[in-house]
Design a protein around this motif. Sequence first.
Motif, PDB file in Angstrom:
ATOM      1  N   SER A 198       0.859  -1.180   0.000  1.00  0.00           N
ATOM      2  CA  SER A 198       0.000   0.000   0.000  1.00  0.00           C
ATOM      3  C   SER A 198       0.898   1.233   0.000  1.00  0.00           C
ATOM      4  CB  SER A 198      -0.939   0.028   1.211  1.00  0.00           C
ATOM      5  OG  SER A 198      -0.203   0.172   2.414  1.00  0.00           O
ATOM      6  N   ARG A 199       0.386   2.267  -0.582  1.00  0.00           N
ATOM      7  CA  ARG A 199       1.165   3.499  -0.762  1.00  0.00           C
ATOM      8  C   ARG A 199       0.220   4.671  -0.567  1.00  0.00           C
ATOM      9  NH1 ARG A 199       2.696   5.131  -6.932  1.00  0.00           N
ATOM     10  NH2 ARG A 199       3.788   7.107  -6.582  1.00  0.00           N
ATOM     11  N   ARG A 200       0.629   5.636   0.240  1.00  0.00           N
ATOM     12  CA  ARG A 200      -0.245   6.775   0.522  1.00  0.00           C
ATOM     13  C   ARG A 200       0.580   8.058   0.584  1.00  0.00           C
ATOM     14  NH1 ARG A 200      -5.326   7.428   2.158  1.00  0.00           N
ATOM     15  NH2 ARG A 200      -5.549   5.150   2.316  1.00  0.00           N
ATOM     16  N   LEU A 201       0.057   9.095  -0.066  1.00  0.00           N
ATOM     17  CA  LEU A 201       0.726  10.387  -0.071  1.00  0.00           C
ATOM     18  C   LEU A 201       0.647  11.015   1.316  1.00  0.00           C
ATOM     19  CD1 LEU A 201       2.081  12.522  -1.963  1.00  0.00           C
ATOM     20  CD2 LEU A 201      -0.210  13.524  -2.243  1.00  0.00           C
ATOM     21  N   ARG A 202       1.783  11.509   1.805  1.00  0.00           N
ATOM     22  CA  ARG A 202       1.822  12.149   3.117  1.00  0.00           C
ATOM     23  C   ARG A 202       1.206  13.547   3.055  1.00  0.00           C
ATOM     24  NH1 ARG A 202       8.116  10.590   4.603  1.00  0.00           N
ATOM     25  NH2 ARG A 202       7.734   8.383   5.107  1.00  0.00           N
TER      26      ARG A 202
END
Length: 425
Positions: free
Chosen positions: A145-149
């Motif tokens: 999973s990848r999420r923009l900070r």
Amino acid sequence: MLVEFRVSNFRSVRDEQALSLVGATADKELAQTHLLATGLRALPSVVRSAVVYGPNASGKSTILMALNYMRAVVAESASHVKPGETYNVQPFKLDAAFTLAPTTFELTFLLDGIRHEYSFAMTQRRIVTESLAVYRTSKPSVWFSRRLREDGESYDYEFSSYLTGSRKLWQESTRANALFLSTAAQLNSELLLPVFRWIVDRIVYLPAHSAVDSDFTTALLATEEGRKTVCSFLSSADISIADIKVVPRKGIRAQVLVPPPGGLAQVNQAEREFLVPVFEHRTSRGKATLEFEEESEGTRRLFGLAAPVLEVLRDGRVLVVDELDSSLHTLMVRRLIGMFHDPALNRSGAQLIFTTHDTSLLDHTLFRRDQIWFAEKDEDQATCLYPLTDFSPRKHEAWEKGYLSGRYGAVPFFRDMTKSTSAPS
């Protein structure tokens, strides 16, 4: 097998809309021919085809376009999109709260009998979130999973122990405007490459009124087996073509030469040889050959569709066609749909998703209730997608009559022009 597609904030789609191909387990109608067994307890079957109805400008084409757009981003984000380059993704423009919000896509499919759920959210400038969940057991494992900070530049990544390989290299190589899945596949991830290939290769999209490239079908004619297959395909449509041959022809091909900085572009024209189909027609009074351009528009479109349809059936892909009935007779459309419902012809689990205005296809002998969908716009001009099963239709209800009478919605609304306009003085 494609199980479900979800999209939100894409063109006329504002709120999340879902097109599900999960078969209704309680419905036994046409189960042997119209359903594909998954081998999974949670979703035992999916339908072999799905049709979407709706008036013009309802957004039914947008749903199919969104599926292809997702496929294209997966295919090209790591290999064709350059650093800093923006996407032409268009959010819903009639609500200020959505104009700057990300567009989201989610795809659920079966790969080697295992359920995969892949999703991402994006703006024109970057990927905002991305994840892949894999159901090796009844509970999913989120492989990544990848999420923009909150800083709007960097990302938080999480990985499952199931995802082995050079995860750090893939992460560091993934640009803000590229997908992690696409980047890892490009860098030969053993586990993610099949997921990438399924999305890119398994979905075949044909837009409305598109001129299907006849070269693909012509190429099939180069072998005897291919020629017989194409002839059989056309003859099954009751088209009076006795035989098809390919003949070499010479023609002029223009080539544009890219100039150096400050220079002028040059166009060179070179003669080359290419193959063209020639159709033989026979009657009791004689026979004649016709060039491709001499055939009817319907025959030319059907000839162009031959290669995509036959290859999709052979390889078990998903054929997505906007306005399948364009230039084709109703009986021909029924024949094409029937090919996907025929287990003898569709041995690899191919699926068909299409839009149409042909209400005569709303037939109990052609579809199950869980294969029919409708699209319409609400009072905010946002597309809503919903299935026929929402109306709990009776077993032998006349679907075409019910649809045209407005029982299911998704039909045009016409104003009385005599009341909205004044008579000339």
